[in-house]
Scaffold this motif. Sequence first.
Motif, PDB file in Angstrom:
ATOM      1  N   GLU A 198      12.229  67.555  -0.644  1.00  0.00           N
ATOM      2  CA  GLU A 198      12.558  68.091  -0.866  1.00  0.00           C
ATOM      3  C   GLU A 198      12.498  69.180  -2.040  1.00  0.00           C
ATOM      4  O   GLU A 198      11.547  68.949  -3.598  1.00  0.00           O
ATOM      5  CB  GLU A 198      13.600  67.649  -1.174  1.00  0.00           C
ATOM      6  CG  GLU A 198      14.654  67.169  -0.734  1.00  0.00           C
ATOM      7  CD  GLU A 198      14.339  65.599   0.118  1.00  0.00           C
ATOM      8  OE1 GLU A 198      14.478  65.047   0.988  1.00  0.00           O
ATOM      9  OE2 GLU A 198      12.577  65.168  -0.595  1.00  0.00           O
TER      10      GLU A 198
ATOM     11  N   TRP B  96      20.707  68.293   7.426  1.00  0.00           N
ATOM     12  CA  TRP B  96      22.236  68.048   6.783  1.00  0.00           C
ATOM     13  C   TRP B  96      22.026  68.864   4.344  1.00  0.00           C
ATOM     14  O   TRP B  96      22.311  69.283   4.153  1.00  0.00           O
ATOM     15  CB  TRP B  96      22.299  67.184   5.936  1.00  0.00           C
ATOM     16  CG  TRP B  96      21.323  65.739   5.599  1.00  0.00           C
ATOM     17  CD1 TRP B  96      20.445  65.107   6.077  1.00  0.00           C
ATOM     18  CD2 TRP B  96      21.847  65.202   4.795  1.00  0.00           C
ATOM     19  NE1 TRP B  96      20.309  64.575   5.222  1.00  0.00           N
ATOM     20  CE2 TRP B  96      20.534  64.445   4.025  1.00  0.00           C
ATOM     21  CE3 TRP B  96      22.449  66.202   2.823  1.00  0.00           C
ATOM     22  CZ2 TRP B  96      20.568  63.694   2.969  1.00  0.00           C
ATOM     23  CZ3 TRP B  96      21.701  65.303   1.683  1.00  0.00           C
ATOM     24  CH2 TRP B  96      21.024  64.405   1.919  1.00  0.00           C
ATOM     25  N   ASN B  97      20.999  68.444   4.414  1.00  0.00           N
ATOM     26  CA  ASN B  97      20.122  69.399   3.338  1.00  0.00           C
ATOM     27  C   ASN B  97      18.750  70.681   3.395  1.00  0.00           C
ATOM     28  O   ASN B  97      18.461  70.521   2.890  1.00  0.00           O
ATOM     29  CB  ASN B  97      19.589  68.398   2.274  1.00  0.00           C
ATOM     30  CG  ASN B  97      19.641  68.317   0.987  1.00  0.00           C
ATOM     31  OD1 ASN B  97      20.411  69.264   0.815  1.00  0.00           O
ATOM     32  ND2 ASN B  97      18.840  67.672  -0.008  1.00  0.00           N
TER      33      ASN B  97
ATOM     34  N   GLN C 175      21.392  58.770   0.653  1.00  0.00           N
ATOM     35  CA  GLN C 175      21.123  59.717   1.370  1.00  0.00           C
ATOM     36  C   GLN C 175      22.181  59.578   2.874  1.00  0.00           C
ATOM     37  O   GLN C 175      22.791  60.492   2.627  1.00  0.00           O
ATOM     38  CB  GLN C 175      19.676  59.048   2.105  1.00  0.00           C
ATOM     39  CG  GLN C 175      19.353  60.435   2.529  1.00  0.00           C
ATOM     40  CD  GLN C 175      17.654  59.682   2.810  1.00  0.00           C
ATOM     41  OE1 GLN C 175      16.878  58.736   3.332  1.00  0.00           O
ATOM     42  NE2 GLN C 175      16.493  60.466   1.526  1.00  0.00           N
TER      43      GLN C 175
ATOM     44  N   ALA D 144      17.105  72.463   0.249  1.00  0.00           N
ATOM     45  CA  ALA D 144      16.133  71.938  -0.397  1.00  0.00           C
ATOM     46  C   ALA D 144      14.394  72.313   0.089  1.00  0.00           C
ATOM     47  O   ALA D 144      13.920  71.744  -0.213  1.00  0.00           O
ATOM     48  CB  ALA D 144      16.252  70.284  -0.731  1.00  0.00           C
TER      49      ALA D 144
ATOM     50  N   ARG E 212      27.697  59.899   5.663  1.00  0.00           N
ATOM     51  CA  ARG E 212      27.481  60.997   4.852  1.00  0.00           C
ATOM     52  C   ARG E 212      28.141  62.004   6.309  1.00  0.00           C
ATOM     53  O   ARG E 212      27.400  61.379   8.094  1.00  0.00           O
ATOM     54  CB  ARG E 212      26.126  61.904   5.133  1.00  0.00           C
ATOM     55  CG  ARG E 212      25.909  63.569   4.809  1.00  0.00           C
ATOM     56  CD  ARG E 212      24.738  63.602   4.152  1.00  0.00           C
ATOM     57  NE  ARG E 212      24.298  62.877   2.452  1.00  0.00           N
ATOM     58  CZ  ARG E 212      24.562  63.301   1.961  1.00  0.00           C
ATOM     59  NH1 ARG E 212      25.156  64.069   1.732  1.00  0.00           N
ATOM     60  NH2 ARG E 212      24.114  62.134   1.018  1.00  0.00           N
TER      61      ARG E 212
END
Length: 502
Positions: free
Chosen positions: A496, A201-202, A69, A205, A88
Amino acid sequence: MKRHIPTLAALMLAASTLAVSAAELRIGLESDPDALDPAKSRTFVGRIVFTAMCNKLIDVNEKLEFVPQLSTAWNLSEDGLTLSFTLREGVKFHDGTPFDAEAVKANIERAKTLEDSVRKSELASVESVEVVSPTEVRMHLTGPDATLLAQLSDRAGMMLSPTAFANGADVGANPVCSGPFKFVSRVSQDKIVLEKFADYWNADAIKLDRVVFLPIPDSTVRLANLQSGDLDMVNQLAATDMAAVSASGNLRVEQVVGLGYQGITFNTANGPRADNPAGKDARVREALNLSIDRQALSQVVFSGAMPPAGQPFPPDSIYHDPAFPPPARDVEKAKALLAEAGVKTPVRIDVQTPNTPVQMQMMQVVQSMAAEAGFDIQITAKEFATLIADAGKGDFEASQQGWSGRVDPDGNIHQFVTTDAGFNDGKYSNPDVDRLLNEARKVSDVETRKGLYNEAQQILSRDLPLIYLYYLPWLYGVDQGVQGFKPYPDGMIRLENVTDAD
């Protein structure tokens, strides 16, 4: 050329269409979360809100395997004393603060040192945190800890913006994380509003624009709101409502076997309220344990959906030990134990209970069963966050509360029965239990750990600082317009790729 000037009505219609197109998911919760601060939070529903708002160093998938994650990779040294994470890149907190190794260090140190943190025992093995580079951090351990990855996949591993907790700021009033949704507002006992974080960051989704959590303790009211369309999902459907939801054309049931349990915790040494027959004598606790018919309890209250429990590890866990089955009801033996303890009957015990109709009904059935063995159970209904707070302060004789369960078995036992652990509300203490469960944290071999848990449970089955009633499958009522939702065994609602067509 003729120009077309939009009318006021057309502009209003366009604005209305835009407002409707914003995808909002309304989730009914079984209770109101406590502090929205990962270091202080104790409630299951709080973890659901955090899942939408706060990322962790690692997560778990549907098979309860650890997956990246906020960190993309991790490595444990051969001696088990150094756990390294690669972080990340390009992640921001909701306030714009960059996520990096310094932020990890600040969060872990806060969780370990904050006076009222309940994460301390979960991170007890972390001696220090070393910043190697902005994208690499090392945790130096006092000894091998087989549980640490599991702890970091939950609240102990949730990252807050260090800017948000600088100078002792109240995180719970304005939590700032790095998850898919950011905090907007909270009205206690009413609603918690989150909105999509554009810089997540995602972000690709995340299909929803807003998420609203509405605490509704009454399962009947939650269901009525789901049926009317005022809710899109409820997190814990009453087992007795499953048939009605399944028969509905616009609703469905989603379910998965969970990791947790419900039980009764006794105050054995936490202040003056421990001075009662059940608090002072394990024979009284054993008598109450034997007075309960768990199979009948499951049938009467839950239509058979809740499996009876006799230990902290559910039947699907590899750590479940058949040597500790749900105790069979034995009223005569219960009476004999009370006589042996020399207590005056009926033995009065005040049991604080969540003020939800299902839990109240469940305790009323227990109350009736226990009366046949010589108990006078007084039920004190409390809002769940209040119940938890009072339990922590020792303001209880017995407390009917449960645990949503953890990936690692340590999470279902260590915090509740080791000396001074974060969730050991009754202040039970046994040095042999401490030794066995602390040793189980150090070894990764399953059979060795099972042996240690077995020894600990033999002691706990005699001392009975808490008794187990039933295991928890997760039951969700979901509007058919909601697509992409997958139930996980940990009970968290992950958003998500979830969409809402309504």
